[in-house]
Scaffold this motif. Sequence first.
Motif, PDB file in Angstrom:
ATOM      1  N   ASP A  44       0.766  -1.154   0.048  1.00  0.00           N
ATOM      2  CA  ASP A  44       0.116  -0.130  -0.021  1.00  0.00           C
ATOM      3  C   ASP A  44       0.980   1.328   0.003  1.00  0.00           C
ATOM      4  OD1 ASP A  44      -1.709   2.277   0.806  1.00  0.00           O
ATOM      5  OD2 ASP A  44      -2.867   0.668   1.560  1.00  0.00           O
ATOM      6  N   LYS A  45       0.647   2.065  -1.013  1.00  0.00           N
ATOM      7  CA  LYS A  45       1.566   3.216  -1.278  1.00  0.00           C
ATOM      8  C   LYS A  45       1.288   4.374   0.117  1.00  0.00           C
ATOM      9  CE  LYS A  45       2.011   2.948  -6.085  1.00  0.00           C
ATOM     10  NZ  LYS A  45       1.748   3.473  -7.230  1.00  0.00           N
ATOM     11  N   LYS A  46      -0.008   4.395   0.496  1.00  0.00           N
ATOM     12  CA  LYS A  46      -0.034   5.200   1.695  1.00  0.00           C
ATOM     13  C   LYS A  46       0.340   4.851   3.181  1.00  0.00           C
ATOM     14  CE  LYS A  46      -4.330   7.207  -0.495  1.00  0.00           C
ATOM     15  NZ  LYS A  46      -5.670   7.499  -0.481  1.00  0.00           N
ATOM     16  N   ASN A  48       2.482   1.967   3.279  1.00  0.00           N
ATOM     17  CA  ASN A  48       3.802   1.240   3.141  1.00  0.00           C
ATOM     18  C   ASN A  48       3.448  -0.103   3.902  1.00  0.00           C
ATOM     19  OD1 ASN A  48       6.197   1.172   1.747  1.00  0.00           O
ATOM     20  ND2 ASN A  48       7.527   1.944   3.606  1.00  0.00           N
TER      21      ASN A  48
END
Length: 136
Positions: A44-46, A48
């Motif tokens: 998840d990029k938000k 991590n």
Amino acid sequence: IQPRKRFNINKREVPEPKKQQGGKENNMVVTIIGVEHRKGDFVDKKTNERVVFDNIQIYANGPIPSPTKEGFALGKAPITEKFQNDKDILESVFGSVPTADDLKSMVGVQYEFYYNQKGRLEMIKPFEAPLSKKGA
């Protein structure tokens, strides 16, 4: 060539779909055009954080939900339904836990999709066309 065996997704007794307020059922008849088991993970990029997923996706053609601006609509609308590959969820939706072959056998067959009040897929049942009255 032998006829394709139709998967009986309701091998056990399943409660009838719940009616919405006012007694109206929220269901639609669809033709399943594909089934996919998607499994994997991603970061998840938000947050991590690593996210693991294991889902079943069903692709179908269903009725067009509402007419176009011009007042008419033709054809079928594509529908994609996704849910977790979890024993309890599968039993709730299908009536039993389907095998990979069971899911493949659903392609090209008509089913009824029943939705809850929140618009989430609640149950899938084989479509049984009403019998026509002879001589009527």
